[in-house]
Write an enzyme that holds these catalytic residues in place. Structure first.
Site, short mmCIF file in Angstrom:
data_model
loop_
_atom_site.label_atom_id
_atom_site.label_comp_id
_atom_site.label_asym_id
_atom_site.label_seq_id
_atom_site.Cartn_x
_atom_site.Cartn_y
_atom_site.Cartn_z
N SER A 7 9.20 -14.97 -94.95
CA SER A 7 7.72 -14.72 -94.40
C SER A 7 8.65 -13.01 -93.16
CB SER A 7 7.86 -15.16 -92.66
OG SER A 7 8.49 -15.89 -92.37
N HIS B 197 9.65 -22.86 -97.76
CA HIS B 197 9.80 -22.15 -96.38
C HIS B 197 8.76 -23.30 -95.42
CE1 HIS B 197 10.51 -19.07 -93.31
NE2 HIS B 197 9.64 -17.89 -93.97
N HIS C 52 19.04 -25.60 -96.07
CA HIS C 52 18.84 -24.25 -95.03
C HIS C 52 19.62 -23.71 -95.85
CE1 HIS C 52 18.22 -20.71 -92.66
NE2 HIS C 52 16.89 -21.48 -92.69
N ARG D 272 16.96 -25.03 -83.61
CA ARG D 272 15.73 -25.42 -83.33
C ARG D 272 15.41 -26.88 -83.39
NH1 ARG D 272 13.17 -20.97 -87.54
NH2 ARG D 272 15.53 -22.70 -88.79
N ASP E 54 12.28 -27.84 -89.48
CA ASP E 54 10.69 -28.32 -89.76
C ASP E 54 10.99 -30.03 -89.73
OD1 ASP E 54 9.70 -25.83 -90.31
OD2 ASP E 54 10.55 -26.01 -92.17
#
Ligand code: HAX
Length: 443
Positions: free
Chosen positions: A241, A271, A318, A327, A373
């Site tokens: 992105s 993603h 990842h 995160r 995620d």
């Protein structure tokens, strides 16, 4: 000029000589080599982009302007009684590298509020989509429709000096960013709560709190939104992105084109869409076990079944990280504090105890640990946002903060059109094989 814009201008003037010197004095210095594996393997790890907004260390995770996520969440100013900082403060930090004072963020909140008005035709574009359209497709089109508002384009046609590109880009970027939560909430209400009608923003509220208000959510969803937008804002420049946003903007396409493209890149399941995939995959498990937390063996069997059918485990692995994503950890800590007894959270936690070992045994993924995620949908689900197709829209609103900050700096430092070189398979073979091997393979 606003305080932020003045500060940014000063920083740009200070920074420009560094880029000029690097190019002039060291332009031909070799800093890395490129392997065949990297060329065929999606340019993994090639150091060929530059950004000062954030840096991703494989073991430590993301730092925004040198600050870890924990430091960012601690140091940025907050609203009275809030647990998470103002999103506007993060924009200030990403643009200037400085933690803003409370009054500087308050000024910026007013500035953002003044830029919130969304032209009616954007709502018409959203309304014209069939209700089964994916929210990311609608978001991308809504942002694209705003392109006619670009200051950069008007100034460019008038014959703008290159040195001033950053100024109208800043205006476009801030205008678009202020509108993103309104567009996101409108899409949510249209698709999933049409009975609510159009909710107008509350001018007394900041970015995160106003989003919660427009989504029809009570506290602590304002903090959930702030946390969500902040942790998703940037992940250095090479991810799909961020890189797409930079690439498209490098042709001097304005920020509306670039942000719409960024959204399109984020919408892939490898993603940003992985957050929706995690919930879909978890729901499959919950249905299978009728909502009763499965045993370790049952969990293992579910994970192996997914892998053996040639699918990836969403939310794990990842391209850069080699440990648990901070995160993920920030959200896990939020869950432990606010929703420790949530059933889906228990599933996610139980999976954390089995998936990494299975991925190691499986032997393919270079990083067996969870990424952002794996955890993010759980928080949304708990607060009633159970329509998981929508989760990547939340990611996109957050990611636009980093992508837009980067584009402003791209313009300020005069980064050129991006244009890497491609070669053919024949050429690559010739580069790496000996003459004998080549003549052998020709026969
Ligand atoms: N489950 C199963 N296999 C996995 C895996 C996972 N979670 N992660 C990696 N692998 C596999 C890859 O598919 C690849 O297999 P092949 O050799 O057959 O092609 C192999 O392991 C090597 O991959 P890698 O080098 O470790 O990882 P990549 O850099 O190629 O890909 C991905 C990184 C994030 C795309 C990958 O780990 C993945 O598909 N994860 C699941 C999807 C996901 O969670 N995506 C979100 C990532 C975070 C993010 O960007 N959020 O927006």
């Amino acid at each position: 000029m606003s305080t932020l814009k003045e500060k940014l201008h000063k920083k740009i003037i200070e920074h420009r000589p560094r880029t000029t010197k690097l190019l002039k004095d060291y332009g031909d210095k070799v800093i890395a080599k490129v392997t065949v594996e990297q060329v065929i393997g999606g340019m993994r790890g090639i150091k060929s982009l530059i950004t000062d907004i954030s840096y991703l260390d494989p073991y430590e995770g993301i730092r925004y302007r040198g600050y870890t996520l924990q430091e960012v969440l601690k140091k940025l100013p907050k609203a009275k009684g809030a647990e998470m900082p103002y999103v506007e403060g993060l924009y200030y930090l990403l643009l200037t590298g400085e933690i803003p004072a409370q009054n500087e963020v308050e000024d910026l909140i007013i500035d953002f509020n003044n830029r919130r008005i969304v032209p009616r035709y954007v709502w018409d574009v959203i309304d014209s989509f069939p209700s089964e359209s994916h929210p990311m497709a609608i978001l991308s089109a809504a942002v694209m429709s705003l392109e006619r508002e670009s200051h950069f384009n008007i100034k460019y046609k008038q014959g703008m000096n290159k040195k001033d590109y950053w100024n109208s880009t800043y205006e476009d970027a801030t205008n678009l960013l202020a509108k993103m939560p309104l567009i996101g909430a409108y899409i949510y209400n249209k698709l999933y709560h049409p009975e609510r009608g159009h909710r107008y923003p509350d001018p007394s509220l900041d970015f995160g709190a106003n989003f919660a208000y427009m989504m029809g959510k009570d506290k602590p969803y304002d903090d959930v939104s702030r946390m969500y937008f902040i942790i998703h804002a940037d992940h250095e420049s090479g991810n799909v992105s961020a890189h797409t946003g930079h690439l498209v903007a490098s042709s001097l396409s304005d920020v509306y084109y670039a942000t719409s493209a960024m959204i399109n890149g984020l919408a892939g399941p490898l993603h940003g869409l992985a957050n929706q995939e995690v919930l879909r995959w978890l729901q499959g498990l919950i249905d299978l076990t009728h909502g009763k937390l499965p045993s370790k063996d049952e969990l293992k069997a579910y994970v192996w079944k997914t892998l053996n059918s040639g699918q990836v485990i969403p939310g794990y692995g990842h391209a850069v990280l080699r440990k648990t994503d901070p995160r993920y950890t920030v959200q896990r800590e939020f869950c432990l504090k606010h929703l420790p007894n949530d059933n889906i959270f228990k599933y996610v936690d139980a999976l954390y105890n089995v998936v990494p070992d299975i991925l190691k045994e499986h032997g393919k993924a270079k990083n067996p640990w969870p990424n952002v995620d794996a955890q993010s949908g759980v928080v949304q689900w708990h607060y009633g946002v159970t329509q998981y197709d929508f989760y990547t829209v939340l990611f996109a609103i957050g990611r636009s903060i980093g992508v837009l900050s980067n584009i402003i700096w791209d313009r300020a430092l005069g980064y050129p059109l991006e244009r890497p070189k491609s070669i053919t398979t024949n050429m690559l073979e010739e580069m790496v094989q000996s003459k004998e091997e080549l003549s052998h393979s020709a026969h």
